[in-house]
Design a protein around this motif. Sequence first.
Motif, mmCIF file in Angstrom:
data_model
loop_
_atom_site.group_PDB
_atom_site.id
_atom_site.type_symbol
_atom_site.label_atom_id
_atom_site.label_comp_id
_atom_site.label_asym_id
_atom_site.label_seq_id
_atom_site.Cartn_x
_atom_site.Cartn_y
_atom_site.Cartn_z
ATOM 1 N N GLN A 568 0.820 -1.214 0.000
ATOM 2 C CA GLN A 568 0.000 0.000 0.000
ATOM 3 C C GLN A 568 0.851 1.259 0.000
ATOM 4 O OE1 GLN A 568 -3.301 -0.186 -0.428
ATOM 5 N NE2 GLN A 568 -3.287 2.033 -0.642
ATOM 6 N N GLU A 577 -4.430 4.718 -7.163
ATOM 7 C CA GLU A 577 -5.884 4.812 -7.260
ATOM 8 C C GLU A 577 -6.313 6.021 -8.083
ATOM 9 O OE1 GLU A 577 -9.885 4.800 -4.424
ATOM 10 O OE2 GLU A 577 -7.918 4.379 -3.549
ATOM 11 N N GLN A 581 -8.398 5.924 -11.522
ATOM 12 C CA GLN A 581 -9.646 6.691 -11.582
ATOM 13 C C GLN A 581 -9.664 7.607 -12.802
ATOM 14 O OE1 GLN A 581 -10.300 9.890 -8.639
ATOM 15 N NE2 GLN A 581 -12.254 8.895 -8.168
ATOM 16 N N SER A 609 -4.394 -4.362 -9.098
ATOM 17 C CA SER A 609 -4.421 -3.348 -8.030
ATOM 18 C C SER A 609 -5.220 -3.822 -6.822
ATOM 19 C CB SER A 609 -5.020 -2.036 -8.557
ATOM 20 O OG SER A 609 -6.433 -2.167 -8.728
ATOM 21 N N ILE A 611 -8.199 -2.968 -6.143
ATOM 22 C CA ILE A 611 -9.097 -1.902 -5.694
ATOM 23 C C ILE A 611 -10.510 -2.234 -6.178
ATOM 24 C CG2 ILE A 611 -9.560 0.587 -5.708
ATOM 25 C CD1 ILE A 611 -6.596 1.005 -6.417
ATOM 26 N N TYR A 614 -13.254 -0.321 -8.501
ATOM 27 C CA TYR A 614 -13.156 -0.238 -9.958
ATOM 28 C C TYR A 614 -13.442 -1.576 -10.642
ATOM 29 C CZ TYR A 614 -11.088 4.249 -8.894
ATOM 30 O OH TYR A 614 -10.893 5.518 -8.408
#
Length: 944
Positions: A568, A577, A581, A609, A611, A614
């Motif tokens: 991280q 991120e 995005q 990733s 995340i 998404y």
Amino acid sequence: MLKQVLHKTFGLRDGEIYISFLMQLYVFLIITVLLIVKPTVNALFLSRLGAEHLPYGYILVAGIAVITSYFYNKALRKFSILNVTIISLISFSLSFILLSIFIQFALLNDVLLYIYYLGVSLFAVIATSQFWILANMVYNSREAKRIFGFIGAGAIAGGIFGGYLTSIIASNFGNKTVVLLAGLLILLCIPILKKIWKLRIRKMNIYVRKQRKANKTDVEDSSIILISRSKHLTYLAFITGIGVVVAKLVDFQFSDFAYKAISDPDELATFFGFWFSTFNVIALVLQLFLTNRILSKLGVSSTLLILPLGIALGCLLFLTFPELWVLVIIKGIDGSFKQSLNKAAVELSILPIPLLIKNQAKSFIDVVVDSIATGISGLMLLFLIRRLELSSSYITVIVLLFVFVWIILIYRLREAYYESFRENIQRNISVDSKSKKKQKNDTTISVALDILNNGNEEDIIALLKHISSYKLRNLKPNVIHLLDHDSHDVKNEAIKHLYDYDKGTAIEKVQQLVYIKNDALVLTALEYILNHSSLSEEHFFNKYLDNQSDYIANAALLCLAKEASNNQHIANRFQLETRIQNRVRYLNSPEGFSRKEAVGELLITIAYSGIEKYYPFISVHLNNRNPFIVAKAIKAAGLTSHQKYILPLLEYIDDAEQRKNAIKSLKEFGPQIIDTILELERNETLKDNIKQHLPRVIEAFKTQDAVKVLFRLMRSRDIIIRLEAVKSLIKLKNNNSALDFNKRLLKSLIFKESKYYKTTVNAMLSVRYNIEQYKDNDALTDKDTEILLARQSIEELLKQQQHQSLKCIFKLLSLLYYEDDIEVTYAGVISDVKEARVNALEFLDNLIQNDLKRRLFPLIEHFVIDEDAFDTSVLKLKRLPEKAYINILLKSRGKKIKLEVLNLIKQLEDVSYLPIVLPYKKHRNKEVKFFAYDTIKSLQELQA
């Protein structure tokens, strides 16, 4: 400053330092404890029982190690590795604290000494195994390559520190203090373990955890078959076994002479602790400064000779000077060389073996062969010491004999090594007959050089893939030259091969390839620069993330996602991120048209990733019209290992164009996906067009466990799944001769399928009887017509299942007998030509065994001769009442039959069927449950 040193020396990056130090501290404590308790318990054992009891210890260790390994691996598969590790650490800690109490109050007896002697051996196996399983769960494969060396330094440091600490404490405070300290040090591992779990493993989903855990715990059942079929692996197994026997004989002599020279257990523990640590220091020096040089100068086979020749020279010296100091030298040669020079040479000697076979065979050799050899050495010592009453000095002669055999086997291994290597290179090379004749007199290296210099694109790529990780220095200039090849695919594969050479090899050429407009090549080049050069990640990402070329910027973003998947700190530092995005927003905007390759790369970036916000971008593009983007979305869905993508991926198995991609992605979920598939099969929730492909997903794993699961699917109620499962079993058998197919189990499946076939035919007889009652009735009501149609639907389904079951029986037979013979027989049985069917029946009569013949022959004879003549059937069929066959079909058949039978019950309007239907209100399948509710409601209304 420290970060730069760690990065340059060990490849540690920001965000990895803390977790890596925790892992290093964990293994440091484990090995420190091992080097505390091993010399201490050995000293106590020898001081009380003497060296003549060591052979019993060796034999017990051998048996217990194999048994414990078996049950321990089963426990790991069933329970959380965290819980298993904590329980085992607490158990070992308490046992060592109890040992301290036993020593303090003089409560030790012979039985307890044997238990603790075994316990120390189990601690060595279990604790280190747990650590490396944990390490494989904490780090992915990319991180492991960089970081395991740093973590391993903790084990080496523990090996040095533990022994010296024992020698100091034992000489000043006694053995009771030493083992008490060991018990307390083990407890320190628990908070470290929990912290590691919290930082890295807790956030992983069940599929990722199981997959990483399986990498270390799954050992195939057929390892001994693999080894017996390969000369290379057979010689390696014998060399390992003889090495263990020699080590145990040397250890016995060393322990015996040490015990005779030093009778006090505290002093003996001090002696053992000092020398064990000293041997580790020598091994470390050899590993750091000499191993690579010696290997590059002498080669694998010559390096393997150093250990046995060193022991042989030591034994000759001992025959001249039979004293303890000579045995210290021999023990030092064995302990130091085995963990440095010999270990590296053994790892290189097994390289020509394919990866999956290598991992499986190596696990077997390390555990089973080692244990068997330990047991043999114990039995041998018992015979020599007890039966022949020989002095331990005579064991040196036995050691020399084993060393002689050891050296011969190394020379035989050398031949097998080059033969395996030659086969690997030539296996995937397409050459015409003239070139094949020419190659007979060529060396393997000259053939490889000729292909690299003059081969076509396909041959060069096949060769580079096959010799990856061999580190063949003489091919290095030719591989570098391939970076100028016309084909981008060749350049791509050449870069991957550069990892086998020194860090930074051809870095200038690779950096130039970054600017070529080819997404795959740019990504491979950037990954090489990031992972195999001295360029720091800060310099790398600052240089490439914001590059004007979208080829470079997209590939750099994917590299960042891969590095940040478990880190991280790097993700935050380089705004992963935010960058994702911005890319998603741009692509979703009206002006956001982009190359399909760029969209595909972003999908993979999101998957790496982790995340989840998404992930909808992946879900959307699973329905994209462009097959290329769909393929990338399927790959991305698999990389996430997120449960929500399992059903969408299963849907794509029915798409011929994307089937391979979908199966490959489902395989990314790891072994846990098999349990999910089995659960879906039990729930009968999948459509027929999907469930028929489920066995293919399991088949893709190509392991013995896959065979076991396919055998389980052969017990499914659904004939479609059974038929596809047996097809997958046939493919696995044809493509992997190392897999084991239990003949007894196959026969039981054939018997079960034959019973299903007979039940099907019996039900058809009963249904047809009910249908024929309406045959001559011209005054059918609407209700009668509906009942007739319902029965005809059931008969039609049963007819299909009869033919599918027969096919399934023949497919199972092809696993027992020669496949071509069975296929010809089946073609004859289903032929429209009566004579062909009768001939096929005769051929089968001569082919199959008596026990199978008794069960199968009446079934096939019925099909061939009197399929429609139920009354005169050789099967001796018995017509069942309608309620009886309805009950049987509901209980023993899949969703399709259940739905048709429930429809018939509804049409019959007979309330006596209510008790039969009621249990299906709780059926797992929603459609069956809905139809059951509807039928029950209709019957209850009639009842009212």
